[in-house]
Design a protein around this motif. Structure first.
Motif, short mmCIF file in Angstrom:
data_model
loop_
_atom_site.label_atom_id
_atom_site.label_comp_id
_atom_site.label_asym_id
_atom_site.label_seq_id
_atom_site.Cartn_x
_atom_site.Cartn_y
_atom_site.Cartn_z
N TYR A 1 8.69 -9.13 -9.64
CA TYR A 1 8.36 -9.38 -8.24
C TYR A 1 6.93 -9.87 -8.11
O TYR A 1 6.04 -9.49 -8.89
N ASN A 2 6.70 -10.67 -7.08
CA ASN A 2 5.35 -11.17 -6.83
C ASN A 2 4.51 -10.16 -6.07
O ASN A 2 3.29 -10.11 -6.24
N ALA A 3 5.16 -9.37 -5.23
CA ALA A 3 4.43 -8.38 -4.42
C ALA A 3 5.34 -7.20 -4.11
O ALA A 3 6.56 -7.32 -4.07
N VAL A 4 4.74 -6.06 -3.89
CA VAL A 4 5.46 -4.83 -3.51
C VAL A 4 4.67 -4.15 -2.41
O VAL A 4 3.44 -4.05 -2.49
N ILE A 5 5.38 -3.67 -1.38
CA ILE A 5 4.74 -2.92 -0.30
C ILE A 5 5.41 -1.56 -0.18
O ILE A 5 6.63 -1.44 -0.28
N PHE A 6 4.61 -0.54 0.01
CA PHE A 6 5.13 0.82 0.24
C PHE A 6 5.02 1.11 1.73
O PHE A 6 3.92 1.23 2.27
N THR A 7 6.16 1.18 2.39
CA THR A 7 6.20 1.48 3.83
C THR A 7 7.01 2.74 4.04
O THR A 7 7.87 3.10 3.23
N SER A 8 6.78 3.41 5.15
CA SER A 8 7.58 4.60 5.44
C SER A 8 7.48 4.98 6.91
O SER A 8 6.75 4.36 7.70
N LEU B 1 1.10 2.21 2.64
CA LEU B 1 0.06 2.77 1.78
C LEU B 1 -0.54 1.66 0.92
O LEU B 1 0.12 1.15 0.00
N PRO B 2 -1.77 1.25 1.19
CA PRO B 2 -2.41 0.20 0.39
C PRO B 2 -2.47 0.53 -1.09
O PRO B 2 -2.28 -0.35 -1.94
N GLY B 3 -2.74 1.80 -1.41
CA GLY B 3 -2.91 2.18 -2.80
C GLY B 3 -1.63 2.13 -3.62
O GLY B 3 -1.68 2.29 -4.85
N GLN B 4 -0.48 1.94 -2.96
CA GLN B 4 0.79 1.81 -3.67
C GLN B 4 1.44 0.45 -3.40
O GLN B 4 2.63 0.28 -3.63
N SER B 5 0.65 -0.48 -2.89
CA SER B 5 1.14 -1.83 -2.57
C SER B 5 0.28 -2.85 -3.33
O SER B 5 -0.94 -2.71 -3.39
N TRP B 6 0.93 -3.87 -3.88
CA TRP B 6 0.19 -4.83 -4.71
C TRP B 6 0.77 -6.23 -4.60
O TRP B 6 1.89 -6.43 -4.10
N VAL B 7 -0.02 -7.21 -5.07
CA VAL B 7 0.39 -8.62 -5.05
C VAL B 7 -0.19 -9.33 -6.27
O VAL B 7 -1.29 -9.00 -6.73
N LYS B 8 0.57 -10.28 -6.78
CA LYS B 8 0.09 -11.12 -7.89
C LYS B 8 -0.49 -12.42 -7.34
O LYS B 8 -1.68 -12.67 -7.40
N ASN B 9 0.39 -13.29 -6.81
CA ASN B 9 -0.04 -14.59 -6.30
C ASN B 9 0.00 -14.56 -4.77
O ASN B 9 1.06 -14.43 -4.18
N LYS B 10 -1.17 -14.69 -4.17
CA LYS B 10 -1.28 -14.57 -2.73
C LYS B 10 -0.94 -15.89 -2.04
O LYS B 10 -1.54 -16.92 -2.34
N ASN B 11 0.04 -15.83 -1.13
CA ASN B 11 0.37 -16.99 -0.31
C ASN B 11 0.99 -16.50 0.99
O ASN B 11 1.48 -15.36 1.09
N ASP B 12 0.98 -17.33 2.00
CA ASP B 12 1.43 -16.94 3.33
C ASP B 12 2.92 -16.60 3.36
O ASP B 12 3.35 -15.70 4.09
#
Length: 366
Positions: free
Chosen positions: A227-234, A259-270
């Motif tokens: 995956y390019n990005a993952v977000i942790f929402t709840s 939670l920012p600390g459990q969310s990440w991205v590799k290649n940033k794009n809109d």
């Protein structure tokens, strides 16, 4: 739990009368001064002592003691006495169960024609509803007396006086507790609101006026992930009930966060950022639907906790199902045409139109 200890005055009952039979059966008479405008009714009496146990033994002659019974059935006799001793208010009153824990009479002979006795009582009071009775308080009382041995009827008077004291105390207690005790509440008011929380470094709360940015994704990217990005929402719900004017007030605060600390991205794009934002939007929509469900509940003091919890867990399951459907149908955002359909559907759902979303939940494709 409330526990009351009472000690009553010593009563001198030195009178002379006829002898009584060897088994003494008390039949309680109606009180001359009933409690008026009571907010409760005695609907049941349970004897928790040993089945068939006598109240004790008292002297019926100078040389003989006899068992004392309260009517043919102590439960029925006490219920009749308590029922006749109160005049409830009109309308809905608390349904009260009295459990007999201790009811003991004992006597010793002082002189040839006098006896000294002691009565011990312990009653537990419960409020009855559709489920298990709820304990309110324990009452312990005692009364000491002296009497002429031939006047066993005076022991009945002492017994009835002690029962009256117990009922009077409970009446005073329930009057003082009626507007503040959760067990006595007659209604429930749910107050459902969004939690008032400020976003910070560790938690970002959903805000219609603040879209996510890549700065909210602070965890280190997983290089081995496809995956390019993952977000942790709840979704969270919290609140603490309190009693106000005899009603349970239950404030419920709904929180939608990532939670920012459990969310990440590799290649940033809109395009990728929009996909992750829509994961956040899904939780917001579920929260709005949860608020609607909570405000539609028909709650009372007996069922509100179960119904509120059920509504929350149903919403949590719905959130997980929608997130799986979203990623499954868009292939984690790799299908732009399906992604656009979800974008439109979620925009409508955020405005309160859930028709397409409910179709998706039923298994229909966009």
């Amino acid at each position: 739990m409330y526990k009351i200890l009472c000690s009553f005055i010593v009563i001198q009952l030195l009178l002379i009368g006829d002898a009584i039979s060897q088994q003494v059966v008390f039949q309680l008479s109606a009180t001359e001064d009933p409690i008026h405008d009571a907010i409760f009714e005695i609907v049941e009496v349970r004897d928790n002592r040993k089945k068939g146990e006598a109240l004790g033994q008292i002297y019926t002659t100078a040389a003989q003691k006899s068992n004392v019974l309260l009517g043919n059935d102590i439960n029925a006799e006490l219920k009749k006495y308590f029922t006749n001793s109160i005049r409830p208010q009109s309308g809905k009153n608390q349904q009260i169960l009295i459990s007999i824990e201790t009811f003991e009479l004992s006597e010793n002979k002082n002189a040839q024609n006098t006896a000294a006795g002691e009565l011990k009582l312990k009653f537990s009071f419960y409020v009855k509803g559709s489920f298990e009775p709820v304990h309110l308080l324990d009452f312990e009382g005692g009364m000491s007396y002296r009497r002429s041995i031939h006047r066993t009827d005076l022991v009945q008077q002492v017994t009835q006086q002690a029962l009256g004291k117990a009922l009077e105390y409970f009446n005073e207690w329930i009057d003082s507790q009626a507007f503040s005790n959760r067990s006595l509440a007659k209604s429930v008011k749910l107050i459902v609101e969004d939690g008032k929380n400020r976003s910070g470094r560790d938690t970002v709360f959903y805000d219609f006026d603040r879209a996510l940015t890549w700065k909210d994704f602070t965890d280190r990217p997983r290089t081995g992930s496809r995956y390019n990005a993952v977000i942790f929402t709840s979704l969270a719900m919290e609140g603490k009930p309190f009693v106000e004017d005899g009603s349970i007030v239950m404030p419920l605060f709904i929180k939608v966060y990532m939670l920012p600390g459990q969310s990440w991205v590799k290649n940033k794009n809109d395009y990728s950022l929009n996909h992750e934002q829509r994961h956040f939007d899904v939780v917001r929509v579920v929260a709005d639907r949860l608020k609607h469900s909570l405000n539609s509940l028909d709650v009372n003091p007996e069922n509100y906790e179960a119904l509120v919890n059920d509504a929350y867990f149903d919403a949590y399951r719905e959130m997980n199902k929608l997130q799986e459907l979203y990623d499954g149908q868009t292939n984690h955002g790799l299908k732009p045409d399906i992604q656009e359909k979800w974008n439109r559907m979620l925009d409508s759902a955020l405005k309160g139109d859930w028709s397409e979303l409910e179709m998706v939940l039923k298994g229909e494709s966009l």
